[in-house]
Design a protein around this motif. Structure first.
Motif, PDB file in Angstrom:
ATOM      1  N   ILE A  40      11.065   4.960 -14.603  1.00  0.00           N
ATOM      2  CA  ILE A  40       9.682   4.934 -15.078  1.00  0.00           C
ATOM      3  C   ILE A  40       8.907   4.145 -14.031  1.00  0.00           C
ATOM      4  O   ILE A  40       9.111   2.943 -13.890  1.00  0.00           O
ATOM      5  CB  ILE A  40       9.613   4.243 -16.454  1.00  0.00           C
ATOM      6  N   LEU A  41       8.063   4.834 -13.285  1.00  0.00           N
ATOM      7  CA  LEU A  41       7.425   4.192 -12.136  1.00  0.00           C
ATOM      8  C   LEU A  41       5.924   4.041 -12.291  1.00  0.00           C
ATOM      9  O   LEU A  41       5.253   3.626 -11.357  1.00  0.00           O
ATOM     10  CB  LEU A  41       7.733   4.991 -10.858  1.00  0.00           C
ATOM     11  N   ASN A  42       5.407   4.433 -13.451  1.00  0.00           N
ATOM     12  CA  ASN A  42       3.971   4.279 -13.656  1.00  0.00           C
ATOM     13  C   ASN A  42       3.705   3.566 -14.983  1.00  0.00           C
ATOM     14  O   ASN A  42       4.059   4.074 -16.057  1.00  0.00           O
ATOM     15  CB  ASN A  42       3.285   5.654 -13.626  1.00  0.00           C
ATOM     16  N   GLY A  43       3.106   2.381 -14.872  1.00  0.00           N
ATOM     17  CA  GLY A  43       2.877   1.558 -16.061  1.00  0.00           C
ATOM     18  C   GLY A  43       1.830   2.140 -16.997  1.00  0.00           C
ATOM     19  O   GLY A  43       1.968   2.068 -18.218  1.00  0.00           O
ATOM     20  N   THR A  44       0.778   2.725 -16.418  1.00  0.00           N
ATOM     21  CA  THR A  44      -0.306   3.267 -17.247  1.00  0.00           C
ATOM     22  C   THR A  44       0.219   4.322 -18.211  1.00  0.00           C
ATOM     23  O   THR A  44      -0.050   4.278 -19.417  1.00  0.00           O
ATOM     24  CB  THR A  44      -1.399   3.880 -16.335  1.00  0.00           C
ATOM     25  N   THR A  45       0.973   5.287 -17.695  1.00  0.00           N
ATOM     26  CA  THR A  45       1.457   6.375 -18.562  1.00  0.00           C
ATOM     27  C   THR A  45       2.463   5.849 -19.582  1.00  0.00           C
ATOM     28  O   THR A  45       2.482   6.294 -20.727  1.00  0.00           O
ATOM     29  CB  THR A  45       2.094   7.498 -17.720  1.00  0.00           C
ATOM     30  N   PHE A  79       0.565  11.748  -9.923  1.00  0.00           N
ATOM     31  CA  PHE A  79       0.501  11.585  -8.464  1.00  0.00           C
ATOM     32  C   PHE A  79       1.012  10.210  -8.017  1.00  0.00           C
ATOM     33  O   PHE A  79       1.676  10.089  -6.986  1.00  0.00           O
ATOM     34  CB  PHE A  79      -0.937  11.787  -7.963  1.00  0.00           C
ATOM     35  N   ASP A  80       0.683   9.172  -8.792  1.00  0.00           N
ATOM     36  CA  ASP A  80       1.128   7.815  -8.441  1.00  0.00           C
ATOM     37  C   ASP A  80       2.661   7.729  -8.494  1.00  0.00           C
ATOM     38  O   ASP A  80       3.299   7.207  -7.570  1.00  0.00           O
ATOM     39  CB  ASP A  80       0.483   6.819  -9.427  1.00  0.00           C
ATOM     40  N   ALA A  81       3.247   8.296  -9.551  1.00  0.00           N
ATOM     41  CA  ALA A  81       4.721   8.280  -9.658  1.00  0.00           C
ATOM     42  C   ALA A  81       5.354   9.136  -8.560  1.00  0.00           C
ATOM     43  O   ALA A  81       6.410   8.785  -8.022  1.00  0.00           O
ATOM     44  CB  ALA A  81       5.144   8.772 -11.042  1.00  0.00           C
ATOM     45  N   ASN A 135       0.839  -1.201   0.000  1.00  0.00           N
ATOM     46  CA  ASN A 135       0.000   0.000   0.000  1.00  0.00           C
ATOM     47  C   ASN A 135       0.878   1.256   0.000  1.00  0.00           C
ATOM     48  O   ASN A 135       1.669   1.470   0.921  1.00  0.00           O
ATOM     49  CB  ASN A 135      -0.870  -0.059   1.261  1.00  0.00           C
ATOM     50  N   LYS A 136       0.711   2.088  -1.048  1.00  0.00           N
ATOM     51  CA  LYS A 136       1.600   3.253  -1.194  1.00  0.00           C
ATOM     52  C   LYS A 136       1.299   4.379  -0.206  1.00  0.00           C
ATOM     53  O   LYS A 136       2.175   5.169   0.119  1.00  0.00           O
ATOM     54  CB  LYS A 136       1.478   3.803  -2.623  1.00  0.00           C
ATOM     55  N   GLY A 137       0.050   4.446   0.261  1.00  0.00           N
ATOM     56  CA  GLY A 137      -0.335   5.574   1.123  1.00  0.00           C
ATOM     57  C   GLY A 137       0.514   5.669   2.388  1.00  0.00           C
ATOM     58  O   GLY A 137       1.224   6.675   2.596  1.00  0.00           O
ATOM     59  N   ALA A 183       4.182   9.542  -5.505  1.00  0.00           N
ATOM     60  CA  ALA A 183       4.156   8.747  -4.264  1.00  0.00           C
ATOM     61  C   ALA A 183       5.317   7.754  -4.250  1.00  0.00           C
ATOM     62  O   ALA A 183       6.028   7.612  -3.246  1.00  0.00           O
ATOM     63  CB  ALA A 183       2.825   8.011  -4.154  1.00  0.00           C
ATOM     64  N   LYS A 184       5.555   7.105  -5.394  1.00  0.00           N
ATOM     65  CA  LYS A 184       6.624   6.102  -5.451  1.00  0.00           C
ATOM     66  C   LYS A 184       7.997   6.773  -5.343  1.00  0.00           C
ATOM     67  O   LYS A 184       8.909   6.251  -4.682  1.00  0.00           O
ATOM     68  CB  LYS A 184       6.514   5.294  -6.741  1.00  0.00           C
ATOM     69  N   ALA A 185       8.145   7.935  -5.974  1.00  0.00           N
ATOM     70  CA  ALA A 185       9.427   8.649  -5.904  1.00  0.00           C
ATOM     71  C   ALA A 185       9.707   9.108  -4.471  1.00  0.00           C
ATOM     72  O   ALA A 185      10.851   9.042  -3.990  1.00  0.00           O
ATOM     73  CB  ALA A 185       9.405   9.848  -6.859  1.00  0.00           C
ATOM     74  N   GLY A 202      -7.191  -2.625 -17.223  1.00  0.00           N
ATOM     75  CA  GLY A 202      -7.037  -2.675 -15.765  1.00  0.00           C
ATOM     76  C   GLY A 202      -5.698  -2.158 -15.257  1.00  0.00           C
ATOM     77  O   GLY A 202      -5.323  -2.425 -14.118  1.00  0.00           O
ATOM     78  N   TYR A 203      -4.966  -1.395 -16.060  1.00  0.00           N
ATOM     79  CA  TYR A 203      -3.672  -0.874 -15.598  1.00  0.00           C
ATOM     80  C   TYR A 203      -3.840   0.380 -14.743  1.00  0.00           C
ATOM     81  O   TYR A 203      -3.072   0.610 -13.815  1.00  0.00           O
ATOM     82  CB  TYR A 203      -2.766  -0.502 -16.789  1.00  0.00           C
ATOM     83  N   ALA A 204      -4.839   1.202 -15.119  1.00  0.00           N
ATOM     84  CA  ALA A 204      -4.974   2.506 -14.458  1.00  0.00           C
ATOM     85  C   ALA A 204      -5.552   2.358 -13.052  1.00  0.00           C
ATOM     86  O   ALA A 204      -6.236   1.377 -12.743  1.00  0.00           O
ATOM     87  CB  ALA A 204      -5.866   3.397 -15.304  1.00  0.00           C
ATOM     88  N   GLU A 205      -5.263   3.348 -12.198  1.00  0.00           N
ATOM     89  CA  GLU A 205      -5.870   3.399 -10.863  1.00  0.00           C
ATOM     90  C   GLU A 205      -7.368   3.668 -11.043  1.00  0.00           C
ATOM     91  O   GLU A 205      -7.812   4.106 -12.111  1.00  0.00           O
ATOM     92  CB  GLU A 205      -5.255   4.554 -10.056  1.00  0.00           C
ATOM     93  N   ALA A 206      -8.152   3.458  -9.945  1.00  0.00           N
ATOM     94  CA  ALA A 206      -9.598   3.678 -10.018  1.00  0.00           C
ATOM     95  C   ALA A 206      -9.875   5.073 -10.597  1.00  0.00           C
ATOM     96  O   ALA A 206     -10.736   5.239 -11.464  1.00  0.00           O
ATOM     97  CB  ALA A 206     -10.194   3.532  -8.635  1.00  0.00           C
TER      98      ALA A 206
HETATM   99  N1  HSE Z   1      -1.690   2.398 -11.729  1.00  0.00           N
HETATM  100  C1  HSE Z   1      -0.368   1.969 -11.380  1.00  0.00           C
HETATM  101  C2  HSE Z   1       0.479   1.954 -12.648  1.00  0.00           C
HETATM  102  C3  HSE Z   1      -0.433   0.598 -10.753  1.00  0.00           C
HETATM  103  O1  HSE Z   1      -0.077   2.164 -13.740  1.00  0.00           O
HETATM  104  O2  HSE Z   1       1.684   1.800 -12.578  1.00  0.00           O
HETATM  105  C4  HSE Z   1       0.748   0.204  -9.925  1.00  0.00           C
HETATM  106  O3  HSE Z   1       1.011   1.051  -8.842  1.00  0.00           O
END
Ligand code: HSE
Length: 352
Positions: free
Chosen positions: A183-188, A226-228, A130-132, A230-232, A213-217
């Motif tokens: 590269i930390l976000n698969g969707t982009t 924002f997702d990248a 969980n990234k939060g 959080a990971k950074a 199903g790659y993108a967040e809700a």
């Molecule tokens: N939505 C995220 C991604 C899933 O595309 O990388 C993994 O955190």
């Protein structure tokens, strides 16, 4: 050695983890003397089950696949109400490890952070993807774990089960890391790939990423960076000792990029990637996420589709790049197993 595990949350990642345990039970016992016993599962949508003797994983997976509730489990169990309060469950059920697998909330880190604190205060190691909690409260949770002689492990928060933290902790131990970029976000990355290779416009590629199903809700978390971020932030704080908050990170997403920009870059021997960059300069750490045009010869430029990658710039080994899955049911389920196995390795050394 036997490990009693409580699972909070049993969605995609939780079920991936259970599938791995079912498939690998014999190998885990033979090779690592590791015998997991899932003693409780609670999930907001699927109900709860508590079985101090351990659940039969195949039976649980069968029920989940059939859309049945967890409390319909017919093996030995403690009679429970359909939904149990996770905080009470964590406090009352005896276990060595909590696997915290609830949804990511990047604004507050809750309710996951409270579950993690409860586990660490009641003597349980914690593993989570969980990234939060990791992005917002890493140092506090790590300290709470440490004063209680416990571990707080987060391999799955960045690049799912691709070993980022294990790599630095083990294989790269002794190096100073000066910069991490990747590269930390698969969707982009998937969207940028489709725009370049399949003549798709941004909106069309995003729609396909959602369908797959790659993108967040809420895909804003992906496309606006924002997702990248959080990971950074997790990488900066865990691997470089930073105290960075997500709102301090310079952030730009990919939603303004047009296909024409991508094709122009290609003509010039470059490729757009959403790059997360963490740079250490003395005690200063700078973190940014933005689309960058990188030369085709850069290893990160060759990373296409939903794949993720990170380049570590180290003092002893120069640049090291790892590439692998950044999401996925089995891949993130594996991150939970790899953290639990890491706990079992240190526990068997100290015999505690
Ligand atoms: N939505 C995220 C991604 C899933 O595309 O990388 C993994 O955190």
């Amino acid at each position: 050695m036997e490990y009693r595990i409580i699972m909070i949350g049993c969605g995609t990642v939780g079920q991936g983890f259970l599938e791995i345990l079912e498939r690998k039970a014999e190998q885990l016992l033979d090779q690592y003397d590791f015998e997991p016993r899932i003693v409780a599962i609670t999930d907001k949508l699927k109900g709860s089950v508590v079985a101090p003797e351990g659940l039969n994983i195949s039976k649980i997976l069968y029920r989940l696949k059939e859309g049945q509730r967890l409390n319909t489990y017919d093996g030995p169990k403690i009679k429970t109400e359909e939904f149990l309060d996770p905080l009470n469950l964590i406090e009352q059920v005896e276990a060595e490890i909590l696997a915290e697998l609830t949804y990511t909330n990047l604004k507050t880190g809750e309710p996951a952070t409270s579950y993690i604190k409860k586990a660490l205060r009641t003597g349980k190691h914690v593993v989570t993807s969980n990234k939060g909690p990791a992005a917002l409260h890493y140092h506090e949770l790590k300290e709470l774990a440490s004063v209680n002689h416990l571990q707080f492990r987060i391999e799955g928060t960045v690049m799912s089960g691709t070993p980022v933290f294990h790599l630095v902790e083990n294989g790269l131990a002794g190096n100073d890391i000066r910069e991490i970029k990747g590269i930390l976000n698969g969707t982009t990355n998937f969207i940028l790939t489709k725009m370049e290779n399949d003549q798709m416009e941004y909106e069309e590629a995003l729609k396909l990423a959602q369908e797959l199903g790659y993108a967040e809700a809420d895909p804003t978390a992906d496309v606006e960076g924002f997702d990248a971020v959080a990971k950074a932030v997790i990488l900066a704080n865990v691997l470089m000792g930073g105290k960075i908050k997500p709102e301090e990170v310079k952030r730009q997403g990919i939603s303004a990029l047009k296909r024409k920009d991508i094709l122009e870059a290609k003509e010039a021997g470059q490729r757009f990637k959403l790059i997360a960059r963490i740079k250490k300069d003395g005690s200063r750490i700078e973190v940014s996420v933005s689309p960058e045009k990188i030369p085709i010869s850069d290893p990160l430029a060759g990373v296409m589709g939903v794949q993720n990658a990170l380049t570590f710039e180290t003092d002893l080994m120069g640049e090291i790049t790892i590439q692998g899955a950044g999401a996925g049911r089995i891949e993130t389920g594996f991150s939970i197993l790899s953290d639990i196995l890491a706990i079992s390795r240190t526990r068997s050394k100290t015999k505690n």
